[in-house]
Design a protein around this motif. Structure first.
Motif, short mmCIF file in Angstrom:
data_model
loop_
_atom_site.label_atom_id
_atom_site.label_comp_id
_atom_site.label_asym_id
_atom_site.label_seq_id
_atom_site.Cartn_x
_atom_site.Cartn_y
_atom_site.Cartn_z
N ASP A 72 0.87 -1.18 0.00
CA ASP A 72 0.00 0.00 0.00
C ASP A 72 0.90 1.23 0.00
O ASP A 72 1.90 1.26 0.71
CB ASP A 72 -0.91 0.01 1.24
N ASP A 73 0.56 2.24 -0.80
CA ASP A 73 1.42 3.41 -0.89
C ASP A 73 1.24 4.37 0.28
O ASP A 73 2.01 5.31 0.45
CB ASP A 73 1.21 4.15 -2.21
N GLN A 74 0.22 4.14 1.11
CA GLN A 74 0.03 4.95 2.31
C GLN A 74 0.71 4.25 3.49
O GLN A 74 0.28 3.19 3.92
CB GLN A 74 -1.46 5.15 2.59
N GLU A 75 1.75 4.88 4.01
CA GLU A 75 2.58 4.23 5.02
C GLU A 75 1.79 3.83 6.27
O GLU A 75 1.98 2.73 6.80
CB GLU A 75 3.73 5.15 5.42
N ASN A 112 5.52 -0.28 -1.18
CA ASN A 112 4.75 0.96 -1.30
C ASN A 112 4.34 1.29 -2.72
O ASN A 112 3.83 2.37 -2.99
CB ASN A 112 5.49 2.14 -0.66
N ASN A 113 4.56 0.35 -3.66
CA ASN A 113 4.05 0.50 -5.02
C ASN A 113 3.96 -0.87 -5.68
O ASN A 113 4.43 -1.87 -5.13
CB ASN A 113 4.90 1.47 -5.84
N MET A 159 -1.88 2.42 -6.82
CA MET A 159 -0.54 2.71 -6.34
C MET A 159 0.29 3.30 -7.47
O MET A 159 -0.01 3.09 -8.65
CB MET A 159 0.13 1.43 -5.83
#
Length: 222
Positions: A9-12, A35-36, A58
């Motif tokens: 997921d690109d949202q940490e 994250n991508n 992403m």
């Protein structure tokens, strides 16, 4: 047996939160985060997890393309994360080989259960959602988007075709058994045969196949 997981997921904060919840389970191990989409594919290639929890939107590579690559190259199951319940991208992700989807606001217990269900080889869509989702997009599955021709149905027996049609309506095995007046064991045999003969990964792809071949028609339940 420990289930090996990759969370992408690109949202940490979202990624870290899901990883923390899953890693806290005694039989789960989060072996990598991404994250991508590119990182997700590489993580699966490197760690060979049992399941990839994958955000559908992403950077660098979206979840659809990542799911397509992962499902084509490995036996890793893919569980899609989305913000919207009927996101247009969800249909494409399912066709790419994903085994289900979850909303990002999923409850902790439901997340854990979803991972267990999909990792066990089942599809994660409630029957009502399955029918609604596929019926919404199947009407658009024409021309180059259709991947399974109607003549492929000739490989199925009449009972297997009937089973596939009932699957397309979102019926569970017990309901199919009641409708066909057969045992649940026989239904499981029919379902396995349908998947094998048509080269499908799971029930979700079977639903899509039923619509693509014209065996099932959106809005018609008979």
């Amino acid at each position: 047996m420990t289930l090996r997981l990759v969370v992408a997921d690109d949202q940490e904060l979202v990624r870290a939160g899901f990883s923390m919840i899953l890693d806290a389970q005694p039989d789960f191990e989060v072996v990598a985060e991404a994250n991508n989409g590119l990182e997700a594919v590489e993580a699966v290639r490197t760690h060979r997890p049992d399941l990839l929890l994958l955000d559908i939107r992403m950077p660098k590579m979206d979840g659809i393309e990542a799911a397509r690559i992962v499902c084509a190259e490995t036996d890793c199951r893919v569980l899609i994360l989305t913000t919207f319940g009927l996101d247009d991208y969800v249909y494409e992700a399912l066709r790419a080989g994903a085994s289900g989807f979850l909303l990002k606001d999923v409850r902790r217990d439901d997340l854990v259960q979803a991972v267990r269900v999909v990792a066990a080889g089942e599809s994660l869509l409630a029957p009502s959602i399955t029918s609604m989702l596929i019926a919404r997009f199947a009407a658009e599955t024409t021309g180059p988007r259709a991947t399974l021709s109607a003549d492929r149905l000739a490989a199925l027996t009449a009972r297997e075709q009937e089973t596939l049609k009932l699957i397309s309506r979102g019926l569970a095995n017990a309901e199919i058994a009641a409708a066909m007046v057969i045992s649940e064991h026989t239904v499981k045999t029919h379902v396995s045969s349908v998947l094998a003969k048509l080269g499908l990964r799971d029930r979700i792809q079977a639903v899509i196949a039923a619509y693509e071949t014209g065996l099932a028609v959106p809005g018609r339940s008979e």
